[in-house]
Write a protein that holds these residues in place. Structure first.
Motif, PDB file in Angstrom:
ATOM      1  N   UNK A 192       0.797  -1.222   0.000  1.00 43.73           N
ATOM      2  CA  UNK A 192       0.000   0.000   0.000  1.00 43.73           C
ATOM      3  C   UNK A 192       0.836   1.281   0.000  1.00 43.73           C
ATOM      4  N   UNK A 193       2.127   1.165   0.265  1.00 43.28           N
ATOM      5  CA  UNK A 193       2.988   2.340   0.193  1.00 43.28           C
ATOM      6  C   UNK A 193       3.487   2.606  -1.228  1.00 43.28           C
ATOM      7  N   UNK A 194       3.276   1.671  -2.154  1.00 42.07           N
ATOM      8  CA  UNK A 194       3.767   1.803  -3.530  1.00 42.07           C
ATOM      9  C   UNK A 194       2.728   2.543  -4.360  1.00 42.07           C
ATOM     10  N   UNK A 195       3.030   3.813  -4.691  1.00 38.10           N
ATOM     11  CA  UNK A 195       2.024   4.643  -5.349  1.00 38.10           C
ATOM     12  C   UNK A 195       2.661   5.684  -6.253  1.00 38.10           C
ATOM     13  N   UNK A 209       0.140  -0.860   6.231  1.00 38.67           N
ATOM     14  CA  UNK A 209       1.339  -0.366   5.549  1.00 38.67           C
ATOM     15  C   UNK A 209       2.504  -0.267   6.502  1.00 38.67           C
ATOM     16  N   UNK A 210       3.440  -1.236   6.421  1.00 39.13           N
ATOM     17  CA  UNK A 210       4.512  -1.318   7.422  1.00 39.13           C
ATOM     18  C   UNK A 210       5.890  -0.979   6.876  1.00 39.13           C
ATOM     19  N   UNK A 211       5.966  -0.469   5.656  1.00 36.77           N
ATOM     20  CA  UNK A 211       7.269  -0.256   5.032  1.00 36.77           C
ATOM     21  C   UNK A 211       7.634   1.229   4.970  1.00 36.77           C
ATOM     22  N   UNK A 212       8.650   1.673   5.719  1.00 38.03           N
ATOM     23  CA  UNK A 212       9.113   3.057   5.590  1.00 38.03           C
ATOM     24  C   UNK A 212       9.406   3.392   4.132  1.00 38.03           C
ATOM     25  N   UNK A 213       9.030   4.600   3.737  1.00 33.56           N
ATOM     26  CA  UNK A 213       8.931   4.931   2.322  1.00 33.56           C
ATOM     27  C   UNK A 213       9.590   6.257   1.987  1.00 33.56           C
TER      28      UNK A 213
END
Length: 295
Positions: free
Chosen positions: A64-67, A236-240
């Motif tokens: 969900x962080x990929x946008x 969403x658990x991935x620092x971005x």
């Protein structure tokens, strides 16, 4: 002005260079290129392009962080200014009181703090400390993260630090792909307000709670330090990092992953599952009944 194809090429370059799972980046590139070759992005304006590419990115890799994000405010494309979006986020936090929306003392001596963002541990320390000082003598605390949409891992660790007695609690690790290194996050030894110990803490969540807000809820729940009330969070658990690929388009690339020291995992894709599941709009009432029967 770059073409849609050029914008997508720039985004794929950022994803290949930084995504925390390199093998998945290969799959992502193949999926987007097949859509590109099929003409899926022809004739789309900026916002529509962002919406279409984001849908396809998450179809291939449900992170969900990929946008791709549209922004009305022009972004610098100068590599010298590249900071992964940190300057813009810091500016946003300054306009939003370091993410602290509301602090109150409710009936029955219940402390209440509503957060919309998780500030960094340095810039946000004073505001976080001020909020915790105001609830320092309450009998129980409700932390409302229903509208919290993200923030900084260091700030999440600082918020969590208030609920443990010292600096000896190892909260999380974060593995970063670009540096191939793992950073440990521990409770903080010195805080600008009293710690909140030996009293109940309830955390309110919704389907909109995301990223840094989920970090606080998941970490305190895993340690048995808070009861989570509400809805399962977004996951969403991935620092971005954010990178400009056009003056008005950003690609957000998860460059790291969180590893909780209790569970060995995180909330990516599954969200934080509440201890007491209720609709978000009923979460506060439910929490208050638990900490103060009769309220």
């Amino acid at each position: 002005m770059p073409t849609n194809e050029e914008i997508i090429e720039r985004a794929l370059h950022r994803i290949n260079a930084g995504y925390v799972f390199p093998d998945k980046a290969v799959v992502i590139e193949a999926g987007i290129r097949s859509r590109l070759a099929a003409g899926a992005y022809e004739g789309l304006d900026g916002p529509a392009l962002c919406e279409a590419v984001t849908a396809h990115l998450q179809e291939v890799c449900p992170d969900k962080h990929m946008r791709l994000l549209w922004t009305d405010e022009p972004q610098s494309l100068d590599p010298v200014d590249e900071d992964g979006g940190q300057a813009a986020f810091s500016a946003l936090l300054r306009t939003e009181n370091q993410g602290i929306r509301r602090v109150e003392r409710l009936e029955g001596n219940i402390g209440f703090i509503e957060l919309r963002l998780i500030a960094g541990a340095i810039e946000g320390a004073s505001a976080i400390g001020a909020a915790m000082q105001l609830v320092a003598h309450s009998s129980a605390l409700v932390l409302d993260l229903r509208g919290c949409r993200g923030g900084q891992p260091e700030g999440a660790a600082m918020w969590c630090s208030y609920f443990f007695p010292d600096d000896q609690v190892h909260l999380n690790d974060i593995y970063d792909r670009v540096s191939d290194s793992t950073r440990q996050y521990w409770t903080t030894s010195h805080l600008p307000a009293p710690r909140y110990l030996d009293r109940p803490v309830h955390i309110l969540t919704s389907g909109d709670t995301f990223s840094g807000g989920e970090d606080v809820a998941y970490t305190l729940q895993a340690r048995g330090r808070a009861v989570v009330v509400g809805e399962t969070t977004r996951g969403g658990a991935h620092p971005t990092a954010r990178h400009a690929v056009d003056e008005h388009i950003l690609v957000t690339v998860p460059t790291a992953r969180t590893i909780n020291t209790v569970t060995g995992g995180n909330w990516e894709g599954v969200g934080v599952v509440p201890d007491v599941p209720v609709p978000a709009q009923q979460a506060l009432e439910t929490a208050l009944k638990a900490v103060q029967p009769g309220v």
